[in-house]
Design a protein around this motif. Structure first.
Motif, mmCIF file in Angstrom:
data_model
loop_
_atom_site.group_PDB
_atom_site.id
_atom_site.type_symbol
_atom_site.label_atom_id
_atom_site.label_comp_id
_atom_site.label_asym_id
_atom_site.label_seq_id
_atom_site.Cartn_x
_atom_site.Cartn_y
_atom_site.Cartn_z
ATOM 1 N N ARG A 1 -22.517 8.358 68.185
ATOM 2 C CA ARG A 1 -23.484 7.569 68.995
ATOM 3 C C ARG A 1 -22.997 6.928 70.228
ATOM 4 N NH1 ARG A 1 -23.584 1.944 65.581
ATOM 5 N NH2 ARG A 1 -20.913 1.973 65.028
ATOM 6 N N HIS A 2 -21.636 7.119 70.516
ATOM 7 C CA HIS A 2 -21.067 6.386 71.816
ATOM 8 C C HIS A 2 -21.081 7.273 72.712
ATOM 9 C CE1 HIS A 2 -19.697 2.940 69.464
ATOM 10 N NE2 HIS A 2 -18.923 3.696 68.538
ATOM 11 N N GLY B 1 -23.193 10.211 72.352
ATOM 12 C CA GLY B 1 -24.356 10.685 72.480
ATOM 13 C C GLY B 1 -24.773 12.042 72.410
ATOM 14 N N LYS B 2 -23.914 12.695 71.760
ATOM 15 C CA LYS B 2 -23.934 14.023 71.451
ATOM 16 C C LYS B 2 -23.117 14.310 70.202
ATOM 17 C CE LYS B 2 -20.344 15.035 74.668
ATOM 18 N NZ LYS B 2 -20.025 15.692 76.067
#
Length: 49
Positions: free
Chosen positions: A37-38, A40-41
């Motif tokens: 999640r940091h 984003g992929k």
């Protein structure tokens, strides 16, 4: 006996996003592509102990 846990750390940013239970019969470290999640992929996450 307490349950031993390990974290899965992102190889790109280094954040520890997931926790897993460590099974005694497995001696190799787990490597799985999971969503970070940091970043984003989806990135490779490695087991840390």
């Amino acid at each position: 006996m307490a349950v031993k846990k390990a974290a899965l750390a992102c190889t790109v940013c280094g954040s520890r996003n997931y926790t897993i239970t460590v099974k005694p019969e497995r001696n190799a470290r787990l490597e799985v592509k999971k969503f970070c999640r940091h970043c984003g992929k989806y990135t490779l996450h490695k087991e840390t102990r």
